[in-house]
Design a protein around this motif. Structure first.
Motif, PDB file in Angstrom:
ATOM      1  N   TRP A   1       7.771  -3.413  29.939  1.00 53.14           N
ATOM      2  CA  TRP A   1       6.703  -3.828  30.854  1.00 53.14           C
ATOM      3  C   TRP A   1       7.300  -4.585  32.043  1.00 53.14           C
ATOM      4  O   TRP A   1       6.869  -4.426  33.181  1.00 53.14           O
TER       5      TRP A   1
ATOM      6  N   ARG B   1      -0.551  -8.035  28.579  1.00 57.16           N
ATOM      7  CA  ARG B   1      -0.054  -7.236  27.461  1.00 57.16           C
ATOM      8  C   ARG B   1       1.044  -7.983  26.705  1.00 57.16           C
ATOM      9  O   ARG B   1       1.132  -7.906  25.483  1.00 57.16           O
TER      10      ARG B   1
ATOM     11  N   GLY C   1      -3.422  -2.534  22.934  1.00 53.75           N
ATOM     12  CA  GLY C   1      -3.847  -2.760  24.312  1.00 53.75           C
ATOM     13  C   GLY C   1      -4.311  -1.491  24.984  1.00 53.75           C
ATOM     14  O   GLY C   1      -3.795  -1.133  26.026  1.00 53.75           O
TER      15      GLY C   1
ATOM     16  N   THR D   1      -5.630  -1.915  28.642  1.00 55.96           N
ATOM     17  CA  THR D   1      -4.542  -2.443  29.460  1.00 55.96           C
ATOM     18  C   THR D   1      -3.518  -1.359  29.738  1.00 55.96           C
ATOM     19  O   THR D   1      -3.068  -1.197  30.874  1.00 55.96           O
ATOM     20  N   ILE D   2      -3.165  -0.612  28.713  1.00 61.03           N
ATOM     21  CA  ILE D   2      -2.154   0.438  28.873  1.00 61.03           C
ATOM     22  C   ILE D   2      -2.668   1.548  29.779  1.00 61.03           C
ATOM     23  O   ILE D   2      -1.933   2.059  30.632  1.00 61.03           O
TER      24      ILE D   2
END
Length: 100
Positions: free
Chosen positions: A16, A64, A76, A79-80
């Motif tokens: 990330w 995240r 997530g 979010t992902i």
């Protein structure tokens, strides 16, 4: 040898961060034309949109990362999905910037 459940979360967290770092480079390249003399309103709006997208991307990455700190890590999904959409947009923007 027992598997280390923390290693996969750490690798994900680092992935990330790498994505956020590459988005930083693309956002700065997208904002660069806005600082040239004679830049138009469209250039300024594109730069503002790129920087706003970058801020959302970094914010989602931190969100995240906090989800990965839970035991067990929280999924997530939204979010992902949002992160992937913004990342694809930045990839297209980066391609356009390189070819122009």
């Amino acid at each position: 040898m027992t598997p280390d459940p923390g290693a996969s979360a750490e690798r994900t967290r680092l992935a990330w961060r790498r994505t956020g770092l590459s988005a930083t480079a693309v956002a700065l390249l997208a904002a660069r034309p806005a600082f040239t003399p004679g830049a138009g309103t469209g250039t300024h709006l594109a730069a503002a949109a790129a920087m706003a997208g970058w801020a959302v991307l970094v914010g989602l990455g931190y969100r995240r990362a906090r989800g990965l700190d839970a035991d067990p890590p929280q999924p997530g999904q939204r979010t992902i999905t949002a992160y992937a959409a913004i990342t694809v947009t930045f990839a297209i923007l980066g391609t356009v910037l390189v070819t122009l």
